[in-house]
Design a protein around this motif. Structure first.
Motif, PDB file in Angstrom:
ATOM      1  N   ARG A 155      -3.421   5.120   3.222  1.00  0.00           N
ATOM      2  CA  ARG A 155      -4.031   3.740   3.061  1.00  0.00           C
ATOM      3  C   ARG A 155      -5.216   3.946   2.036  1.00  0.00           C
ATOM      4  NH1 ARG A 155      -7.141   3.126   8.813  1.00  0.00           N
ATOM      5  NH2 ARG A 155      -8.591   4.498   8.568  1.00  0.00           N
ATOM      6  N   ARG A 156      -5.686   2.903   1.375  1.00  0.00           N
ATOM      7  CA  ARG A 156      -6.635   2.712   0.640  1.00  0.00           C
ATOM      8  C   ARG A 156      -7.997   3.180   1.435  1.00  0.00           C
ATOM      9  NH1 ARG A 156      -5.683  -3.118  -1.625  1.00  0.00           N
ATOM     10  NH2 ARG A 156      -4.940  -3.483   0.114  1.00  0.00           N
ATOM     11  N   LYS A 157      -8.892   3.893   0.723  1.00  0.00           N
ATOM     12  CA  LYS A 157     -10.436   4.108   1.095  1.00  0.00           C
ATOM     13  C   LYS A 157     -10.916   2.540   1.157  1.00  0.00           C
ATOM     14  CE  LYS A 157     -11.138   8.739   0.013  1.00  0.00           C
ATOM     15  NZ  LYS A 157     -11.423   9.445   1.452  1.00  0.00           N
ATOM     16  N   GLY A 197       1.280  11.247 -11.634  1.00  0.00           N
ATOM     17  CA  GLY A 197       0.038  11.293 -12.342  1.00  0.00           C
ATOM     18  C   GLY A 197      -1.138  11.164 -11.030  1.00  0.00           C
ATOM     19  N   ASP A 198      -1.889  10.051 -11.707  1.00  0.00           N
ATOM     20  CA  ASP A 198      -2.981   9.537 -10.683  1.00  0.00           C
ATOM     21  C   ASP A 198      -2.553   8.522  -9.701  1.00  0.00           C
ATOM     22  OD1 ASP A 198      -4.577  11.289 -11.916  1.00  0.00           O
ATOM     23  OD2 ASP A 198      -5.648  10.036 -13.136  1.00  0.00           O
ATOM     24  N   TRP A 199      -1.138   8.040  -9.702  1.00  0.00           N
ATOM     25  CA  TRP A 199      -0.778   6.784  -9.054  1.00  0.00           C
ATOM     26  C   TRP A 199       0.345   7.294  -8.002  1.00  0.00           C
ATOM     27  CZ3 TRP A 199      -2.485   1.965 -10.183  1.00  0.00           C
ATOM     28  CH2 TRP A 199      -3.256   1.739 -11.027  1.00  0.00           C
ATOM     29  N   VAL A 200       0.448   6.570  -6.952  1.00  0.00           N
ATOM     30  CA  VAL A 200       1.618   6.832  -6.038  1.00  0.00           C
ATOM     31  C   VAL A 200       2.343   5.400  -5.705  1.00  0.00           C
ATOM     32  CG1 VAL A 200      -0.358   6.307  -4.095  1.00  0.00           C
ATOM     33  CG2 VAL A 200       1.733   7.719  -3.802  1.00  0.00           C
ATOM     34  N   LYS A 201       3.685   5.629  -5.806  1.00  0.00           N
ATOM     35  CA  LYS A 201       4.256   4.489  -5.449  1.00  0.00           C
ATOM     36  C   LYS A 201       4.405   4.490  -3.960  1.00  0.00           C
ATOM     37  CE  LYS A 201       8.859   2.305  -6.247  1.00  0.00           C
ATOM     38  NZ  LYS A 201      10.236   2.462  -6.848  1.00  0.00           N
ATOM     39  N   VAL A 202       4.279   3.216  -3.311  1.00  0.00           N
ATOM     40  CA  VAL A 202       4.028   3.127  -1.672  1.00  0.00           C
ATOM     41  C   VAL A 202       4.790   1.960  -1.334  1.00  0.00           C
ATOM     42  CG1 VAL A 202       1.659   4.048  -1.805  1.00  0.00           C
ATOM     43  CG2 VAL A 202       1.919   1.437  -2.086  1.00  0.00           C
ATOM     44  N   GLN A 203       5.277   1.839  -0.038  1.00  0.00           N
ATOM     45  CA  GLN A 203       5.983   0.740   0.609  1.00  0.00           C
ATOM     46  C   GLN A 203       5.016   0.651   1.771  1.00  0.00           C
ATOM     47  OE1 GLN A 203      10.069   1.376   1.128  1.00  0.00           O
ATOM     48  NE2 GLN A 203      10.225  -0.249   2.568  1.00  0.00           N
ATOM     49  N   GLY A 233       4.890  -1.114  -4.205  1.00  0.00           N
ATOM     50  CA  GLY A 233       3.903  -1.162  -5.437  1.00  0.00           C
ATOM     51  C   GLY A 233       3.066   0.037  -5.676  1.00  0.00           C
ATOM     52  N   TRP A 234       2.058   0.181  -6.706  1.00  0.00           N
ATOM     53  CA  TRP A 234       1.539   1.439  -6.865  1.00  0.00           C
ATOM     54  C   TRP A 234       0.274   1.349  -6.430  1.00  0.00           C
ATOM     55  CZ3 TRP A 234       4.287   5.659  -9.339  1.00  0.00           C
ATOM     56  CH2 TRP A 234       5.443   5.274  -9.683  1.00  0.00           C
ATOM     57  N   LEU A 235      -0.476   2.657  -6.107  1.00  0.00           N
ATOM     58  CA  LEU A 235      -1.735   2.422  -5.796  1.00  0.00           C
ATOM     59  C   LEU A 235      -2.547   3.593  -6.900  1.00  0.00           C
ATOM     60  CD1 LEU A 235      -2.142   2.613  -1.843  1.00  0.00           C
ATOM     61  CD2 LEU A 235      -3.079   0.827  -3.592  1.00  0.00           C
ATOM     62  N   ARG A 236      -3.512   3.565  -7.175  1.00  0.00           N
ATOM     63  CA  ARG A 236      -4.277   4.774  -7.899  1.00  0.00           C
ATOM     64  C   ARG A 236      -4.879   5.452  -6.894  1.00  0.00           C
ATOM     65  NH1 ARG A 236      -6.667   6.556 -12.404  1.00  0.00           N
ATOM     66  NH2 ARG A 236      -6.039   4.575 -13.740  1.00  0.00           N
ATOM     67  N   TRP A 237      -4.412   6.789  -6.693  1.00  0.00           N
ATOM     68  CA  TRP A 237      -4.744   7.709  -5.621  1.00  0.00           C
ATOM     69  C   TRP A 237      -5.981   8.497  -6.025  1.00  0.00           C
ATOM     70  CZ3 TRP A 237      -5.095  13.005  -5.438  1.00  0.00           C
ATOM     71  CH2 TRP A 237      -4.187  13.589  -6.258  1.00  0.00           C
ATOM     72  N   ARG A 238      -6.272   8.551  -7.273  1.00  0.00           N
ATOM     73  CA  ARG A 238      -7.273   9.482  -7.892  1.00  0.00           C
ATOM     74  C   ARG A 238      -7.969   8.778  -9.152  1.00  0.00           C
ATOM     75  NH1 ARG A 238      -5.037  15.407  -9.537  1.00  0.00           N
ATOM     76  NH2 ARG A 238      -3.571  13.980 -10.866  1.00  0.00           N
ATOM     77  N   LYS A 242     -12.106  11.784  -8.131  1.00  0.00           N
ATOM     78  CA  LYS A 242     -12.449  11.169  -6.880  1.00  0.00           C
ATOM     79  C   LYS A 242     -11.050  10.726  -6.190  1.00  0.00           C
ATOM     80  CE  LYS A 242     -16.806  11.548  -6.654  1.00  0.00           C
ATOM     81  NZ  LYS A 242     -17.511  12.292  -5.494  1.00  0.00           N
ATOM     82  N   GLN A 243     -10.829  10.868  -4.946  1.00  0.00           N
ATOM     83  CA  GLN A 243      -9.689  10.554  -4.125  1.00  0.00           C
ATOM     84  C   GLN A 243      -9.930   9.155  -3.600  1.00  0.00           C
ATOM     85  OE1 GLN A 243      -8.340  13.378  -1.251  1.00  0.00           O
ATOM     86  NE2 GLN A 243      -7.721  11.982   0.250  1.00  0.00           N
ATOM     87  N   LEU A 244      -9.112   8.325  -3.773  1.00  0.00           N
ATOM     88  CA  LEU A 244      -9.270   6.940  -3.460  1.00  0.00           C
ATOM     89  C   LEU A 244      -8.366   6.612  -2.273  1.00  0.00           C
ATOM     90  CD1 LEU A 244      -9.192   5.398  -7.130  1.00  0.00           C
ATOM     91  CD2 LEU A 244     -10.965   6.259  -5.868  1.00  0.00           C
ATOM     92  N   ILE A 245      -7.723   7.367  -1.694  1.00  0.00           N
ATOM     93  CA  ILE A 245      -6.765   7.180  -0.505  1.00  0.00           C
ATOM     94  C   ILE A 245      -7.246   8.333   0.692  1.00  0.00           C
ATOM     95  CG2 ILE A 245      -4.948   6.280  -1.735  1.00  0.00           C
ATOM     96  CD1 ILE A 245      -3.578   8.949  -1.314  1.00  0.00           C
ATOM     97  N   ASP A 246      -6.986   7.525   1.629  1.00  0.00           N
ATOM     98  CA  ASP A 246      -7.067   8.338   3.075  1.00  0.00           C
ATOM     99  C   ASP A 246      -5.559   8.859   3.295  1.00  0.00           C
ATOM    100  OD1 ASP A 246      -9.652   7.768   3.526  1.00  0.00           O
ATOM    101  OD2 ASP A 246      -9.446   6.202   4.873  1.00  0.00           O
ATOM    102  N   ILE A 247      -5.487  10.229   3.456  1.00  0.00           N
ATOM    103  CA  ILE A 247      -4.100  10.831   3.953  1.00  0.00           C
ATOM    104  C   ILE A 247      -3.835  11.077   5.243  1.00  0.00           C
ATOM    105  CG2 ILE A 247      -2.710  12.552   3.063  1.00  0.00           C
ATOM    106  CD1 ILE A 247      -4.274  12.840   0.377  1.00  0.00           C
ATOM    107  N   PHE A 248      -3.013  10.722   5.824  1.00  0.00           N
ATOM    108  CA  PHE A 248      -2.877  11.196   7.245  1.00  0.00           C
ATOM    109  C   PHE A 248      -1.952  12.286   7.567  1.00  0.00           C
ATOM    110  CE2 PHE A 248      -4.460   6.760   6.954  1.00  0.00           C
ATOM    111  CZ  PHE A 248      -5.318   6.497   8.157  1.00  0.00           C
TER     112      PHE A 248
END
Length: 251
Positions: A155-157, A197-203, A233-238, A242-248
């Protein structure tokens, strides 16, 4: 997962069980502790305190996941005297060792890896200090792509103030100029489908806000295709290291 969002934040990272052979109960979520926004302009440094996730000077090429007992070396040839670390030795051996992901109570110490040789991984501790881990079978290396894509969800930070505003927007394409995607109100969770790259495709995880989630505890890839209204969609994860997402990492 959502039942323990608040509760996990209250767990002390320094309450390791005395019995070093006993691993604590599986945690429902790993919720990284937010840093105070007033300190973000300062140069990070190690002050003896670790959170579940910690700033590092470089996210590097991936993460090294270490066993409960492991060795840290000062040289890439592993010829010097190693620092022996035991996660269940009442933290005595953990003095001055702060990894990127740090929760030894649950056997989690993941180090940002900035390079590797035939014999060793170059990793960072305490923000920027370089150490070396042996390339042995008990030391698991994952590229960032593998690390994110194998997670239970992301999820997004959010901002550190009371508004809890998500950082970053979900976009139709992996570009800051792409149109945004609308996400339903409520607590959010995404399944990482592809890192580019710096993006992650998410559902979007349509089950996450359900009171009785039939897929509770399962990796999101096991059930995400069962969402009737698939929102992707796509999220910028980095960004800027800087890491922009929380990883579970756990159910």
């Amino acid at each position: 997962m959502k039942n323990l969002i608040v509760a996990v934040l209250a767990v002390s990272l320094f309450s390791c069980a005395d019995n070093k052979n006993k691993i604590g109960p599986i945690k429902k979520e790993i919720i990284p502790v937010r840093k105070d926004s007033s300190t973000t302009t300062l140069i990070p440094h190690f002050d003896g305190r670790c959170n579940i996730d910690n700033d590092v000077s470089s996210l590097g090429i991936g993460m090294v996941i270490v066993p409960l007992k492991f060795s840290l070396y000062d040289d890439s040839l592993l010829k010097g005297e190693p620092q022996l670390v035991d996660m269940y030795e009442k933290y005595d051996s953990l003095n001055n060792v702060c990894s990127c992901v740090f929760d030894p109570e649950y056997g989690l110490m993941h180090f940002a890896c900035t390079g590797k040789t035939d014999r060793a991984y170059r990793v960072l501790i305490n923000y920027s200090q370089v150490k070396w881990l042996p390339r042995e079978k008990d030391y698991q290396f994952k590229t960032w792509e593998q690390y994110v894509e194998s997670s239970f969800g992301i999820r997004r930070k959010t901002t550190s103030d009371s508004t809890r505003t998500p950082i970053g927007l979900v976009r139709k394409d992996p570009s800051d100029l792409a149109d945004t995607v609308s996400i339903p109100a409520g607590k959010e969770m995404f399944c990482a489908m592809q890192v580019k790259g710096d993006w992650v495709k998410v559902q979007y995880d349509c089950f996450y806000n359900s009171d009785n989630n039939p897929y509770e505890g399962q990796p999101c890839r096991n059930y995400i295709n069962k969402c009737a209204n698939s929102i992707t969609g796509w999220l910028r994860w980095r960004q800027d290291n800087k890491q922009l997402i929380d990883i579970f990492l756990m159910p």
